[in-house]
Design a protein around this motif. Structure first.
Motif, mmCIF file in Angstrom:
data_model
loop_
_atom_site.group_PDB
_atom_site.id
_atom_site.type_symbol
_atom_site.label_atom_id
_atom_site.label_comp_id
_atom_site.label_asym_id
_atom_site.label_seq_id
_atom_site.Cartn_x
_atom_site.Cartn_y
_atom_site.Cartn_z
ATOM 1 N N LYS A 184 22.177 40.031 57.135
ATOM 2 C CA LYS A 184 21.935 38.759 56.452
ATOM 3 C C LYS A 184 20.749 38.066 57.101
ATOM 4 C CE LYS A 184 23.992 34.310 55.161
ATOM 5 N NZ LYS A 184 25.188 33.440 55.240
ATOM 6 N N ILE A 185 19.749 37.746 56.316
ATOM 7 C CA ILE A 185 18.542 37.076 56.810
ATOM 8 C C ILE A 185 18.814 35.575 56.909
ATOM 9 C CG2 ILE A 185 16.123 36.532 56.327
ATOM 10 C CD1 ILE A 185 15.987 39.209 54.803
ATOM 11 N N THR A 186 18.532 35.000 58.081
ATOM 12 C CA THR A 186 18.744 33.568 58.287
ATOM 13 C C THR A 186 17.437 32.784 58.335
ATOM 14 O OG1 THR A 186 18.822 33.894 60.687
ATOM 15 C CG2 THR A 186 20.920 33.949 59.502
ATOM 16 N N GLN A 187 16.334 33.453 58.580
ATOM 17 C CA GLN A 187 15.010 32.814 58.504
ATOM 18 C C GLN A 187 14.026 33.845 57.970
ATOM 19 O OE1 GLN A 187 11.910 30.037 61.112
ATOM 20 N NE2 GLN A 187 13.181 31.510 62.200
ATOM 21 N N LYS A 188 13.417 33.514 56.849
ATOM 22 C CA LYS A 188 12.521 34.453 56.186
ATOM 23 C C LYS A 188 11.126 34.446 56.819
ATOM 24 C CE LYS A 188 14.839 33.878 51.709
ATOM 25 N NZ LYS A 188 14.670 33.453 50.301
ATOM 26 N N PHE A 189 10.358 35.434 56.443
ATOM 27 C CA PHE A 189 8.970 35.535 56.886
ATOM 28 C C PHE A 189 8.169 34.361 56.324
ATOM 29 C CE2 PHE A 189 4.592 36.955 56.738
ATOM 30 C CZ PHE A 189 4.444 37.649 57.931
ATOM 31 N N GLU A 199 8.423 31.149 57.013
ATOM 32 C CA GLU A 199 9.083 29.845 56.985
ATOM 33 C C GLU A 199 8.756 29.010 58.222
ATOM 34 O OE1 GLU A 199 13.009 30.229 54.198
ATOM 35 O OE2 GLU A 199 13.302 30.594 56.340
ATOM 36 N N HIS A 254 6.831 31.665 60.517
ATOM 37 C CA HIS A 254 7.640 32.689 61.184
ATOM 38 C C HIS A 254 7.082 34.077 60.885
ATOM 39 C CE1 HIS A 254 11.692 34.890 61.712
ATOM 40 N NE2 HIS A 254 11.219 34.573 62.902
ATOM 41 N N LEU A 268 11.526 38.427 60.518
ATOM 42 C CA LEU A 268 12.792 38.011 59.913
ATOM 43 C C LEU A 268 13.787 37.706 61.014
ATOM 44 C CD1 LEU A 268 13.251 40.808 57.202
ATOM 45 C CD2 LEU A 268 12.232 38.540 56.873
ATOM 46 N N ASP A 269 14.514 36.619 60.883
ATOM 47 C CA ASP A 269 15.661 36.383 61.756
ATOM 48 C C ASP A 269 16.890 36.877 61.018
ATOM 49 O OD1 ASP A 269 14.197 35.343 63.790
ATOM 50 O OD2 ASP A 269 14.712 33.249 63.396
ATOM 51 N N ASP A 290 5.505 40.987 56.157
ATOM 52 C CA ASP A 290 6.885 40.740 55.744
ATOM 53 C C ASP A 290 7.646 42.070 55.618
ATOM 54 O OD1 ASP A 290 9.261 39.896 54.653
ATOM 55 O OD2 ASP A 290 8.340 38.644 53.097
ATOM 56 N N THR A 322 10.595 42.544 54.474
ATOM 57 C CA THR A 322 11.588 42.506 53.405
ATOM 58 C C THR A 322 11.369 43.593 52.361
ATOM 59 O OG1 THR A 322 11.718 40.106 53.688
ATOM 60 C CG2 THR A 322 12.711 41.024 51.707
#
Length: 228
Positions: free
Chosen positions: A14-19, A21, A34, A37-38, A174, A176
């Motif tokens: 689960k991603i909590t902070q996206k690229f 942000e 950022h 990915l967090d 990114d 993702t």
């Protein structure tokens, strides 16, 4: 050209902070936002390799612990052939928590990596405000780095530099779009010793030292005797 394919390094994923942000927060590092990915990861959660390659363990200037892995082969990036490196950061400091020492060399020496290999355990070492995994991705090529911060300097096999160093994210892109939707620890894609290693890492993360020790012994037995 073949494209990069990444498996999920954690389960659940689960991603909590996206690229990209939180640009205001990351302006202090002279980047647009950022640069990775967090990923949600409780303290001690096992972190696994998303692809095959060659890796090394690092400790940065902020005492952040992690592993960097470079692909074995060149792959497509915007029509160019490049290597990729994946960054797994904020691992437990095994010197303070010996039970979370990863089963990889921590000396900084390069080591081979297979997809699904255990690399370390989640924490919040370095520039971090809570337990999680920071996952980064950079396209790289052999050559002298263009700056002192954010570039690859050595994988034990020569110098590398970031292809996209001037993109505002210190060469990070990114990740993702490169995930294939599968977990690195899915049993049907693992060798027998790696499947047992997943169980060992899980028990270790739970603090079940005795059970983990037995399972790690089984892993070593398989590697030593069944693959001769």
């Amino acid at each position: 050209m073949k494209k990069l394919e990444l498996y999920y390094p954690t389960k659940p994923f689960k991603i909590t902070q996206k690229f990209g942000e939180n640009p205001k927060l990351y302006a202090q590092f002279n980047i647009k936002g950022h640069n990775g990915l967090d990923i949600l990861a409780a303290h001690g959660l096992p972190i696994y390799a998303t692809h095959d390659g060659i890796g090394y363990y690092q400790v940065d200037g902020s005492q952040g612990h992690g592993v960097v892995v470079r692909t074995n082969e060149t792959l497509d990036f915007q029509g160019k052939e490049v290597f990729y490196k994946t960054i797994y950061w904020h691992f437990c400091d095994y010197r303070k928590e010996p039970k979370f020492k990863p089963p990889v060399p921590t000396s900084g020496a390069p080591f081979p990596v297979k997809r699904g290999d255990l690399l370390g355990y989640a924490d919040n070492t370095g520039f971090s405000m809570g337990d999680h995994l920071h996952f980064g991705l950079k396209p790289i090529l052999p050559g002298k780095p263009t700056s002192d911060w954010g570039d690859v300097t050595d994988f034990g096999i020569g110098d590398f530099k970031n292809v996209a160093q001037t993109n505002g994210y210190l060469g990070s892109i990114d990740p993702t779009f490169y995930f294939n939707g599968k977990f690195a620890t899915d049993p049907d894609i693992l060798e027998p010793e790696d499947a047992v290693a997943v169980l060992a890492a899980t028990e270790q993360a739970k603090g079940n030292v005795k059970e983990a020790s037995i399972l790690w012994s089984i892993v070593q037995f398989i590697k030593s005797f069944l693959h001769k």
